[in-house]
Scaffold this active site. Structure first.
Site, PDB file in Angstrom:
ATOM      1  N   HIS A  87       7.571   7.977  26.674  1.00  0.00           N
ATOM      2  CA  HIS A  87       8.876   7.321  26.505  1.00  0.00           C
ATOM      3  C   HIS A  87       8.742   5.902  25.942  1.00  0.00           C
ATOM      4  O   HIS A  87       9.590   5.456  25.182  1.00  0.00           O
ATOM      5  CB  HIS A  87       9.625   7.292  27.842  1.00  0.00           C
ATOM      6  CG  HIS A  87       8.825   6.682  28.959  1.00  0.00           C
ATOM      7  ND1 HIS A  87       7.719   7.318  29.506  1.00  0.00           N
ATOM      8  CD2 HIS A  87       8.934   5.497  29.606  1.00  0.00           C
ATOM      9  CE1 HIS A  87       7.202   6.552  30.454  1.00  0.00           C
ATOM     10  NE2 HIS A  87       7.921   5.452  30.525  1.00  0.00           N
TER      11      HIS A  87
ATOM     12  N   CYS B  51       2.260   4.865  23.133  1.00  0.00           N
ATOM     13  CA  CYS B  51       2.886   4.676  24.441  1.00  0.00           C
ATOM     14  C   CYS B  51       3.406   3.240  24.436  1.00  0.00           C
ATOM     15  O   CYS B  51       3.530   2.649  23.356  1.00  0.00           O
ATOM     16  CB  CYS B  51       1.927   4.989  25.586  1.00  0.00           C
ATOM     17  SG  CYS B  51       0.492   3.914  25.728  1.00  0.00           S
ATOM     18  N   GLY B  52       3.695   2.677  25.609  1.00  0.00           N
ATOM     19  CA  GLY B  52       4.259   1.329  25.614  1.00  0.00           C
ATOM     20  C   GLY B  52       3.324   0.313  24.976  1.00  0.00           C
ATOM     21  O   GLY B  52       3.719  -0.484  24.130  1.00  0.00           O
ATOM     22  N   THR B  53       2.061   0.363  25.398  1.00  0.00           N
ATOM     23  CA  THR B  53       1.071  -0.579  24.872  1.00  0.00           C
ATOM     24  C   THR B  53       0.073   0.086  23.924  1.00  0.00           C
ATOM     25  O   THR B  53      -0.681  -0.611  23.250  1.00  0.00           O
ATOM     26  CB  THR B  53       0.245  -1.164  26.029  1.00  0.00           C
ATOM     27  OG1 THR B  53      -0.372  -0.059  26.721  1.00  0.00           O
ATOM     28  CG2 THR B  53       1.107  -1.963  26.996  1.00  0.00           C
TER      29      THR B  53
ATOM     30  N   ILE C 235      -2.385   1.573  25.172  1.00  0.00           N
ATOM     31  CA  ILE C 235      -3.632   1.552  25.955  1.00  0.00           C
ATOM     32  C   ILE C 235      -3.838   2.870  26.704  1.00  0.00           C
ATOM     33  O   ILE C 235      -4.877   3.535  26.562  1.00  0.00           O
ATOM     34  CB  ILE C 235      -3.646   0.354  26.937  1.00  0.00           C
ATOM     35  CG1 ILE C 235      -3.630  -0.971  26.164  1.00  0.00           C
ATOM     36  CG2 ILE C 235      -4.884   0.419  27.830  1.00  0.00           C
ATOM     37  CD1 ILE C 235      -3.425  -2.206  27.041  1.00  0.00           C
ATOM     38  N   GLY C 236      -2.861   3.251  27.499  1.00  0.00           N
ATOM     39  CA  GLY C 236      -3.020   4.474  28.303  1.00  0.00           C
ATOM     40  C   GLY C 236      -3.230   5.711  27.449  1.00  0.00           C
ATOM     41  O   GLY C 236      -4.071   6.577  27.760  1.00  0.00           O
TER      42      GLY C 236
HETATM   43  C1  RB5 Z   1       4.891   3.574  30.758  1.00  0.00           C
HETATM   44  O1  RB5 Z   1       5.771   2.777  31.472  1.00  0.00           O
HETATM   45  C2  RB5 Z   1       3.703   2.746  30.295  1.00  0.00           C
HETATM   46  O2  RB5 Z   1       2.852   2.491  31.353  1.00  0.00           O
HETATM   47  C3  RB5 Z   1       2.985   3.458  29.168  1.00  0.00           C
HETATM   48  O3  RB5 Z   1       3.860   3.668  28.109  1.00  0.00           O
HETATM   49  C4  RB5 Z   1       1.795   2.748  28.579  1.00  0.00           C
HETATM   50  O4  RB5 Z   1       2.102   1.448  28.207  1.00  0.00           O
HETATM   51  C5  RB5 Z   1       0.533   2.853  29.356  1.00  0.00           C
HETATM   52  O5  RB5 Z   1      -0.531   2.414  28.919  1.00  0.00           O
END
Ligand code: RB5
Length: 147
Positions: free
Chosen positions: A9, A65-67, A69-70
């Site tokens: 998201h 993703c948001g960053t 990173i994940g």
């Molecule tokens: C989701 O809120 C966020 O943790 C994900 O998009 C990302 O940034 C994780 O690394």
């Protein structure tokens, strides 16, 4: 070129922008989700895209993703994947030139749409240099076999 694309998201809006940009530029893009801004778990989408790239069904993948990173950490758990989190033209071109990254990762909350297009262009249009870099990638592949 066939490109698999995916996000959680946090990367959804940027994924829509990048997907439209790739389509406009004649790439064959398959969107593996997510398909709304509703909260989901990024490893699920990293796995879908990474498996398609690792199997050879798609030559490259793009994940957000948001960053970034994940989703990059997750994609790199799949054997054969070299996922690179890039923030600008230089990191994107070096991810291709030196690391032969087969998945590009970006952050939907950290990277704007125009920068993202520049990153995508740099990554897709820069050739892998080979040579000493091939030796280093072979060492990464050996590490995967020791798991
Ligand atoms: C989701 O809120 C966020 O943790 C994900 O998009 C990302 O940034 C994780 O690394």
């Amino acid at each position: 070129m066939k490109i698999a694309i995916g996000s959680d998201h946090g990367g959804f809006q940027l994924k829509e922008t990048v997907k439209a940009y790739l389509n406009e530029n004649g790439y064959d893009v398959e969107d593996l989700g997510c398909f709304s801004s509703e909260s989901v778990d990024y490893p699920d989408f990293a796995l879908k895209v990474a498996e398609k790239v690792a199997s050879g069904e798609f030559e490259k993948g793009i994940l957000m993703c948001g960053t970034g990173i994940g989703i990059s950490i997750s994609a790199n758990k799949v054997k054969g994947i070299r996922a690179a989190l890039c923030h600008d033209h230089l990191t994107a071109s070096l991810a291709a030139r030196h690391n032969n990254a087969n998945i590009l990762c970006m952050g939907g909350r950290t990277t704007g749409p125009e920068t993202a297009k520049d990153i995508v262009d740099a990554w897709l249009n820069t050739p892998f240099e080979g040579g000493r870099h091939s030796r280093r990638l072979a060492k990464i592949a050996e590490m995967e076999c020791k798991k």
